[in-house]
Structure formats: structure tokens, C-alpha cells
Scaffold this motif. Structure first.
Motif, PDB file in Angstrom:
ATOM      1  N   TYR A 204     -47.081   0.759  33.601  1.00 18.02           N
ATOM      2  CA  TYR A 204     -46.573   1.755  32.647  1.00 18.02           C
ATOM      3  C   TYR A 204     -45.085   2.005  32.847  1.00 18.02           C
ATOM      4  O   TYR A 204     -44.306   2.071  31.887  1.00 18.02           O
ATOM      5  CB  TYR A 204     -47.364   3.048  32.807  1.00 18.02           C
ATOM      6  N   ILE A 205     -44.685   2.137  34.107  1.00 20.03           N
ATOM      7  CA  ILE A 205     -43.277   2.406  34.386  1.00 20.03           C
ATOM      8  C   ILE A 205     -42.426   1.212  33.973  1.00 20.03           C
ATOM      9  O   ILE A 205     -41.351   1.360  33.394  1.00 20.03           O
ATOM     10  CB  ILE A 205     -43.093   2.743  35.881  1.00 20.03           C
TER      11      ILE A 205
ATOM     12  N   GLY B 198     -46.570   1.972  49.360  1.00 18.64           N
ATOM     13  CA  GLY B 198     -45.438   1.162  49.789  1.00 18.64           C
ATOM     14  C   GLY B 198     -45.176  -0.002  48.838  1.00 18.64           C
ATOM     15  O   GLY B 198     -44.031  -0.295  48.472  1.00 18.64           O
ATOM     16  N   LEU B 199     -46.251  -0.682  48.420  1.00 15.04           N
ATOM     17  CA  LEU B 199     -46.124  -1.801  47.487  1.00 15.04           C
ATOM     18  C   LEU B 199     -45.532  -1.337  46.164  1.00 15.04           C
ATOM     19  O   LEU B 199     -44.645  -1.988  45.598  1.00 15.04           O
ATOM     20  CB  LEU B 199     -47.501  -2.416  47.236  1.00 15.04           C
ATOM     21  N   LEU B 204     -41.186  -1.436  42.444  1.00 14.48           N
ATOM     22  CA  LEU B 204     -40.366  -0.735  41.451  1.00 14.48           C
ATOM     23  C   LEU B 204     -38.889  -0.787  41.851  1.00 14.48           C
ATOM     24  O   LEU B 204     -38.002  -0.894  40.995  1.00 14.48           O
ATOM     25  CB  LEU B 204     -40.840   0.718  41.312  1.00 14.48           C
ATOM     26  N   LYS B 205     -38.622  -0.688  43.141  1.00  9.91           N
ATOM     27  CA  LYS B 205     -37.233  -0.792  43.623  1.00  9.91           C
ATOM     28  C   LYS B 205     -36.637  -2.120  43.193  1.00  9.91           C
ATOM     29  O   LYS B 205     -35.532  -2.164  42.623  1.00  9.91           O
ATOM     30  CB  LYS B 205     -37.226  -0.659  45.139  1.00  9.91           C
ATOM     31  N   ARG B 210     -33.227  -5.309  39.716  1.00  6.00           N
ATOM     32  CA  ARG B 210     -33.069  -6.455  38.829  1.00  6.00           C
ATOM     33  C   ARG B 210     -32.518  -6.009  37.485  1.00  6.00           C
ATOM     34  O   ARG B 210     -31.686  -6.662  36.869  1.00  6.00           O
ATOM     35  CB  ARG B 210     -34.404  -7.167  38.641  1.00  6.00           C
ATOM     36  N   LYS B 211     -33.026  -4.875  37.020  1.00 10.42           N
ATOM     37  CA  LYS B 211     -32.584  -4.384  35.736  1.00 10.42           C
ATOM     38  C   LYS B 211     -31.241  -3.684  35.820  1.00 10.42           C
ATOM     39  O   LYS B 211     -30.744  -3.141  34.843  1.00 10.42           O
ATOM     40  CB  LYS B 211     -33.610  -3.362  35.200  1.00 10.42           C
ATOM     41  N   LYS B 212     -30.660  -3.685  37.008  1.00 11.05           N
ATOM     42  CA  LYS B 212     -29.326  -3.142  37.234  1.00 11.05           C
ATOM     43  C   LYS B 212     -29.258  -1.667  36.906  1.00 11.05           C
ATOM     44  O   LYS B 212     -28.235  -1.162  36.445  1.00 11.05           O
ATOM     45  CB  LYS B 212     -28.281  -3.908  36.405  1.00 11.05           C
ATOM     46  N   LEU B 213     -30.384  -0.958  37.094  1.00  8.33           N
ATOM     47  CA  LEU B 213     -30.377   0.470  36.848  1.00  8.33           C
ATOM     48  C   LEU B 213     -30.091   1.252  38.127  1.00  8.33           C
ATOM     49  O   LEU B 213     -29.677   2.401  38.083  1.00  8.33           O
ATOM     50  CB  LEU B 213     -31.741   0.936  36.306  1.00  8.33           C
ATOM     51  N   LEU B 214     -30.427   0.613  39.294  1.00 15.09           N
ATOM     52  CA  LEU B 214     -30.169   1.318  40.551  1.00 15.09           C
ATOM     53  C   LEU B 214     -28.906   0.811  41.185  1.00 15.09           C
ATOM     54  O   LEU B 214     -28.668  -0.401  41.200  1.00 15.09           O
ATOM     55  CB  LEU B 214     -31.355   1.107  41.505  1.00 15.09           C
TER      56      LEU B 214
END
Lengths: 218, 214
Positions: A204-205, B198-199, B204-205, B210-214
Motif C-alpha cells: 500500500y505504501i 525490520g524487513l 521501505l527505506k 531509490r525514489k530519491k525522496l529520502l
């Protein structure tokens, strides 16, 4: 002549005690289980007034989801003339013993308040001890027979306790096996569901931040 | 003196044997309904049962609507006795397997629903033994017969205690394994929960980096 009459008397005495004891040999003691849907009644005949009726019952429930409103079944004992000897509500087992004031058919009833049928294992025993004042036996009565009858009644009460313990043990076993099943299978299912839930969260995220942000970035 | 003993004997015999006919467990059976009674029998023990339907009208023979069907089965499904449309009957067998034996009674459907009263008696173990025969065969004294019966009862109580003891041991073992499993599964729960979190976090990290958002 005297010897012959003495022997005949002796055999009469023997026949007397034999028939007397043979009768008491068949006094009822039954340990059975029945399925109670709504109401189940069983009646047993008490032959002599003053007999002791003893027994117990245990509810063997496979389904242990008893709600606070329904804590068990109702058990009543009715005398042959119709008055209540015993009435217990909301029990999962009970032991009873009473002296029957009159002879006749006593009715033992189980009432189940909920729709789910329950299996009840019960044991009822009527015991008679011949007393010295019995009118039927006059001179040829051996006090040893009273002692033997008392011993037999004591053994029956031990047997009754054993049957009660056995029935309770069966119910305890069901509870334990259900606990074991819940510990193992439900826990594993819990892990699987946890993994699926977190996977769905991630999906979803990803979808949330996937296309729209990239689109807005232009 | 002899005749008095004889009359006494007759009186006692009459009193002694007459009530035997009326004494047993009794229950009501509605037409179209089945009632099952079960008993836990150990293997290689003798069991005897008899049943008969009470005649509502003493003068006429029992009507067909009151004749019941009986079946006695073991917990594994083997049928030990079957009788159809009978007024009374009896069965006796030695239990080959231990477990719950069920005797089911069924009354056929009838348009005004009738209730038949069934007298039923089921004896197992010591009570099922034919003591009359034992007395005749051994030519033994009455008191000795009674004491023999008591001895048999005591022996059966002793055996039952052994059985209960074994069952309690099994149950204690079951509880102990459940307890140890709960212990290990507690740690496993914690581990699974932390690893899943943790996974999630790691995945998500990476995704956001990858999406260059962080």
C-alpha cells in the motif's frame, strides 16, 4: 430324626439367605452418558423406603465456549409423589446423596438452557442395607450379612467416586488438548497473518508513493 | 418348626424375586426421535444389557407404533447388536476394543406423536458376571459367593485406579510439553514480530532512497 430336621432347617436357612442376597446382588448401579439437547429425564426405581440413593454427574463439554450467562446445566431430582428432592442450576458437575423417604420411581432430569447439545456422564446407585428389624427375616438372620451389605455399599461409594473422577479427567483432557491446539496452530496462523498484514502495508505504501509523487515531481 | 421355615422361605423368595422385574433405568422415547446412551467399556470386559418397552395397555399386545429399533455400536463403528421393531431384547458381548459403546434407540414415526417408556439396564464388568452360574459350578457357600463378589469389585476398583494413574501421567506430560512449547513460541513470536518490522523498515527505506525522496 432330629438330625434330619436340623439339616433341612439349615438348607432352608441357606436358601433364605441365598434368595435374600441374590436379590440385593442385582441392585442397580449404572454409569452412562447421554446427550442432553434440551431436556433429558431418567428414572430409577427405589425398592425400599429408607434406601440411600447416591450418584454424581459430570458435563463432558467438547465446546468450552460457555458464556457468563450460561455456566452449565440444571439438574433436578423429583420424588414419586412429585416434590423436589434436589435442584441445582448452572453446574458442570455435582455429587448427591439422599435417603429416600418412600419407595417408587425417582426422576433425575437434566435441562440444557442453550441450543448446543451437551454430553452428560452420570452414575446413580440405590443401595439397601438389610436391618435387623426387617419383618421378612425373623430368626434365621445372620448379622454377618448386614456387615457384608455395608461393605458392599462402601465399595459402591468408592466406585461412584472413581467414576466421577474419571469423567472429570476426560473433561480436563479435552480442555488441555484444546489449549495445546490453540498454542500451536493459532500461534502459527498468527505469524502468517502478521506477515501478510505487513506485506499488505508495504504494498500500500509503495503504491501511495509510487506513481503520483513521480508524476508530481515533473 | 420346619413348616415355619418353609413359609418364611416362600415369603422371602416372593419378596426377593418379585421386585427384580420392575427395577432398572427408565426413559421416555418420542416417536421419530433417537436416544443414545453411551458407556465407557474397557477391552476384554463382559457387558450385558437388556431393554423392554412398557405396555401402555396391559390387556392388548403392544401396538406396532411402540416397537423400537436398537443398535449397539462401538466407538470405531462396529455394530455389536441390531434389532428392528422389537418390544424387548437383550445383548451380551465381550468388548474387543476399549472406548465408548453407544446403544441407540429409535421409535418409528407416528402421526399423533406417542411417547414410549423404555426400561433399560446395562451392566459391565463385575455386575455383568453370571453369579448364579458361578455359585452352581463351584458348589460354594452363599457367604463365600458374596465375599467373592466383593473381592472382584475391589480388584476392579484397583484396576481402575491404575487406569486413572496412567491417564494422569499422560495428561501431565501433555501439559508439560504445552508449557515448554509456549515458552519457545514466546521467543519465536518476539523474533517474528521484530524481523517483520525490520524487513518492512529496510524495504521501505530502500524504496524511498531509490525514489530519491529520502
Amino acid at each position: 430324626m432330629d438330625g434330619k430336621s436340623c439339616r433341612r432347617l439349615q438348607s432352608a436357612n441357606l436358601c433364605l439367605t441365598f434368595s435374600f442376597l441374590l436379590h440385593f446382588a442385582t441392585l442397580s448401579a449404572s454409569a452412562l452418558s447421554i446427550t442432553v439437547n434440551k431436556e433429558e429425564c431418567v428414572s430409577e426405581t427405589v425398592l425400599f423406603p429408607g434406601d440411600t440413593v447416591s450418584g454424581n454427574f459430570v458435563v463432558i463439554d467438547h465446546d468450552i465456549f460457555w458464556t457468563p450467562q450460561h455456566t452449565g446445566i440444571r439438574f433436578t431430582i423429583t420424588s414419586p409423589v412429585g416434590n423436589q428432592v434436589l435442584d441445582v442450576k448452572g453446574t458442570s458437575g455435582h455429587k448427591f446423596e439422599f435417603k429416600a423417604p418412600r419407595s417408587g420411581a425417582y426422576k433425575f432430569c437434566f435441562y440444557n438452557p442453550v441450543a448446543a447439545p451437551e454430553i452428560v456422564s452420570f452414575y446413580i446407585h440405590t443401595g439397601h442395607i438389610p436391618h435387623q428389624h426387617d419383618k421378612a427375616t425373623d430368626e434365621h438372620f445372620n448379622p454377618v450379612n448386614v456387615r457384608i451389605a455395608e461393605l458392599r455399599e462402601a465399595l459402591h461409594s468408592v466406585t461412584a467416586e472413581q467414576k466421577y473422577l474419571k469423567a472429570r479427567e476426560v473433561r480436563h483432557r479435552f480442555t488441555n488438548e484444546s489449549t495445546r491446539n490453540r498454542v500451536i496452530f493459532y500461534t502459527l496462523m498468527e505469524y502468517v497473518l502478521l506477515a501478510i498484514a505487513s506485506g499488505l502495508q508495504v504494498v500500500y505504501i509503495r503504491r501511495l508513493f509510487g506513481k503520483s509523487i513521480a508524476y508530481n515531481r515533473i | 418348626m420346619i413348616s415355619r421355615a418353609a413359609t418364611l422361605l416362600v415369603v422371602v423368595a416372593v419378596i426377593g424375586f418379585l421386585p427384580n422385574l420392575s427395577e432398572s433405568l427408565r426413559f421416555d422415547l418420542q416417536s421419530g426421535h433417537t436416544k443414545c446412551i453411551a458407556e465407557d467399556i474397557k477391552s476384554n470386559s463382559m457387558t450385558v444389557g437388556n431393554y423392554h418397552v412398557q405396555n401402555p395397555n396391559e390387556n392388548t399386545p403392544l401396538p406396532d407404533s411402540h416397537k423400537l429399533t436398537v443398535r449397539v455400536t462401538s466407538s470405531y463403528g462396529n455394530s455389536y447388536h441390531y434389532a428392528e421393531h422389537v418390544e424387548s431384547g437383550q445383548y451380551a458381548f465381550t468388548a474387543a476394543e476399549s472406548g465408548d459403546y453407544m446403544a441407540c434407540f429409535w421409535l418409528p414415526d407416528h402421526s399423533p406423536a406417542i411417547t414410549a417408556t423404555v426400561d433399560f439396564e446395562w451392566k459391565t464388568g463385575v455386575a455383568a458376571k453370571d453369579w448364579g452360574n458361578v455359585a452352581k459350578k463351584g458348589q460354594i457357600d452363599v457367604m463365600e459367593l458374596e465375599l467373592k463378589k466383593l473381592l472382584d469389585t475391589v480388584n476392579s476398583i484397583h484396576e481402575e485406579m491404575f487406569y486413572l494413574r496412567d491417564r494422569e501421567e499422560e495428561m501431565q506430560e501433555l501439559n508439560r510439553t504445552t508449557n515448554s512449547r509456549m515458552f519457545w513460541l514466546g521467543f519465536l513470536s518476539l523474533f517474528v514480530c521484530l524481523s517483520v518490522a525490520g524487513l518492512q523498515f529496510w524495504h521501505l527505506k530502500n524504496f524511498f532512497e531509490r525514489k530519491k525522496l529520502l
